[in-house]
Write an enzyme that holds these catalytic residues in place. Structure first.
Site, PDB file in Angstrom:
ATOM      1  N   ASP A 180       0.863  -1.185   0.000  1.00  0.00           N
ATOM      2  CA  ASP A 180       0.000   0.000   0.000  1.00  0.00           C
ATOM      3  C   ASP A 180       0.898   1.233   0.000  1.00  0.00           C
ATOM      4  O   ASP A 180       1.472   1.611   1.024  1.00  0.00           O
ATOM      5  CB  ASP A 180      -0.896  -0.035   1.242  1.00  0.00           C
ATOM      6  CG  ASP A 180      -1.922   1.099   1.265  1.00  0.00           C
ATOM      7  OD1 ASP A 180      -1.889   1.955   0.364  1.00  0.00           O
ATOM      8  OD2 ASP A 180      -2.752   1.124   2.201  1.00  0.00           O
ATOM      9  N   CYS A 183      -0.186   4.782   2.636  1.00  0.00           N
ATOM     10  CA  CYS A 183      -1.189   4.007   3.388  1.00  0.00           C
ATOM     11  C   CYS A 183      -2.043   4.851   4.317  1.00  0.00           C
ATOM     12  O   CYS A 183      -2.975   4.325   4.937  1.00  0.00           O
ATOM     13  CB  CYS A 183      -0.503   2.903   4.186  1.00  0.00           C
ATOM     14  SG  CYS A 183       0.645   3.512   5.454  1.00  0.00           S
ATOM     15  N   GLY A 186      -4.007   3.862   7.743  1.00  0.00           N
ATOM     16  CA  GLY A 186      -4.048   2.407   7.827  1.00  0.00           C
ATOM     17  C   GLY A 186      -5.390   1.763   7.572  1.00  0.00           C
ATOM     18  O   GLY A 186      -5.535   0.549   7.764  1.00  0.00           O
ATOM     19  N   THR A 204       4.096   5.511   4.357  1.00  0.00           N
ATOM     20  CA  THR A 204       3.575   6.869   4.389  1.00  0.00           C
ATOM     21  C   THR A 204       4.717   7.822   4.665  1.00  0.00           C
ATOM     22  O   THR A 204       5.771   7.409   5.189  1.00  0.00           O
ATOM     23  CB  THR A 204       2.482   7.027   5.464  1.00  0.00           C
ATOM     24  OG1 THR A 204       2.046   8.390   5.508  1.00  0.00           O
ATOM     25  CG2 THR A 204       3.008   6.651   6.846  1.00  0.00           C
ATOM     26  N   SER A 206       3.974  10.634   6.468  1.00  0.00           N
ATOM     27  CA  SER A 206       3.412  11.424   7.558  1.00  0.00           C
ATOM     28  C   SER A 206       3.618  10.704   8.890  1.00  0.00           C
ATOM     29  O   SER A 206       3.134   9.594   9.086  1.00  0.00           O
ATOM     30  CB  SER A 206       1.920  11.674   7.335  1.00  0.00           C
ATOM     31  OG  SER A 206       1.309  12.157   8.515  1.00  0.00           O
ATOM     32  N   CYS A 361     -13.227  22.459  -3.605  1.00  0.00           N
ATOM     33  CA  CYS A 361     -12.950  21.181  -4.261  1.00  0.00           C
ATOM     34  C   CYS A 361     -14.247  20.465  -4.649  1.00  0.00           C
ATOM     35  O   CYS A 361     -14.314  19.819  -5.702  1.00  0.00           O
ATOM     36  CB  CYS A 361     -12.105  20.296  -3.356  1.00  0.00           C
ATOM     37  SG  CYS A 361     -10.381  20.818  -3.233  1.00  0.00           S
TER      38      CYS A 361
END
Length: 391
Positions: A180, A183, A186, A204, A206, A361
């Protein structure tokens, strides 16, 4: 077109209708049937005359900054932005702002803004903004990407149906290894391990996401890492990447797909879930780039297909962009509902920034300029026929 999600009207300074707006701005907005200090929900209400100068000299960037500072308001930003984008005002800047936009286009064209050294910036600025914000705004799994609404009644179902569809598109089987890329918190890794018996590796950039993801995946065959995709090693039966490709950057598309090809087993499948745009854009929206997703780049169909050509076979290309409008409207509603408890940690400018981001958005996807694609890719050595999945 409006969402069933409802939003509270923001409280801000009262407008100053006595200040006459510049004629050029009035004429531009009229193309989208948006009025200055009008009475309709999508009209702009100006609270401070400095908004005119900021918009005319900096266009998108100036408009966003002026809104965050309280210089103007609008009851339904989502409708206003749908109108502005359908009228292509995002691509029709006044002469006073064209030099700045040209410089931004050159910056993104000449420099690689998504190098390994810079990759962490979006994690630090956006994804690490505060887990409490995302926990309040998102579904229980904290899935920060477009839900699938074909048969869903609410946000929770829309995200679960999306995860189910991804795993079915990948033909995921018990015991298979799944990578992944990006990810998040999670949610997909846990779903694939629990529901489909996969052994998952997730990466990730982050730190905040990683901390939550590790807690959520305790006791499952899930390995999570704080790592850039370019340094990954190994071989995986299946690969998935949801909402991460927007941060890769045009200059890195070849590296991204070469990496995925190197990591994918010969008979494997790779699902790419990404936002796209209907045509090539010279630059990312300046306000989004500065305040929400630094160094981001949305691919056009030609850019994406060009990078895939010679590397993968396109087994399936699924577009459900309108579902992102509905997803964003629900996120915005949940964010507003949670604001009373979030306000002790974040100021009003943060609230206005997130509101502007989510609703602009939503208008972007409602206009059909923004799209959401899921591509299923395979290596040319794969045997057998792939059957598309549309739950």
């Amino acid at each position: 077109m409006t969402s069933e999600a409802t939003l509270t009207r923001p409280q801000g300074p009262q407008p100053q209708p006595a200040v006459r707006p510049p004629e050029v701005l009035r004429e531009l907005l009229a193309r989208a049937d948006v009025q200055i200090n009008g009475t309709r929900a999508w009209d702009m209400r100006v609270n401070d005359a400095r908004a005119y100068r900021r918009i005319l000299t900096q266009w998108s960037l100036g408009a966003g900054e002026a809104y965050v500072d309280g210089d103007w308001d609008c009851d339904r930003l989502d409708i206003m932005f749908e109108r502005l984008i359908r009228a292509e005002l995002d691509r029709t800047a006044p002469a006073t702002a064209k030099i700045q936009l040209l410089l931004e286009s050159l910056r993104q064209r000449l420099f690689n803004l998504q190098t390994v050294a810079r990759a962490h910036q979006v994690g630090e600025r956006h994804y690490d903004a505060g887990n409490d914000v995302f926990e309040a705004m998102l579904d229980s799994r904290m899935i920060y990407s477009c839900g699938y609404w074909a048969h869903a009644r609410d946000l929770e179902q829309a995200q679960e149906h999306k995860l189910e569809m991804i795993c079915r598109k990948l033909e995921l089987k018990p015991g298979e290894t799944l990578l992944d890329i990006g990810c998040g918190w999670g949610g997909l890794a846990r779903f694939a391990a629990e529901r489909f018996g996969a052994r998952v590796t997730g990466v990730t950039i982050s730190k905040e996401q990683l901390a939550v993801a590790e807690q959520r995946c305790l006791g499952l065959p899930v390995t999570l890492r704080l790592q850039d995709y370019r340094s990954l090693q190994g071989r995986f039966d299946k690969i998935v990447s949801v909402g991460m490709f927007e941060h890769v950057g045009l200059k890195n598309y070849a590296t991204y797909f070469d990496t995925a090809r190197r990591l994918l087993a010969p008979d494997g499948l790779f699902l790419l879930h990404t936002i796209g745009v209907d045509r090539r854009a010279p630059h990312t929206d300046p306000w989004i780039e500065r305040y929400i997703f630094p160094n981001g780049k949305l691919p056009s169909p030609v850019e994406l297909a060009g990078a895939i050509e010679g590397r993968f076979v396109i087994e399936d290309w699924h577009n459900f962009g309108p579902d992102y409008d509905r997803t964003l409207m629900h996120w915005a509603e949940r964010f507003e509902a949670a604001w009373p408890r979030l306000s002790s940690s974040y100021d009003e400018a943060f609230r206005r920034m997130f509101r502007y981001y989510l609703l602009s958005c939503a208008g972007f996807f409602r206009s059909r300029q923004g799209q959401l694609w899921q591509l299923v890719l395979s290596g040319p050595e794969r045997r057998g026929v792939y059957r598309s999945v549309r739950p």
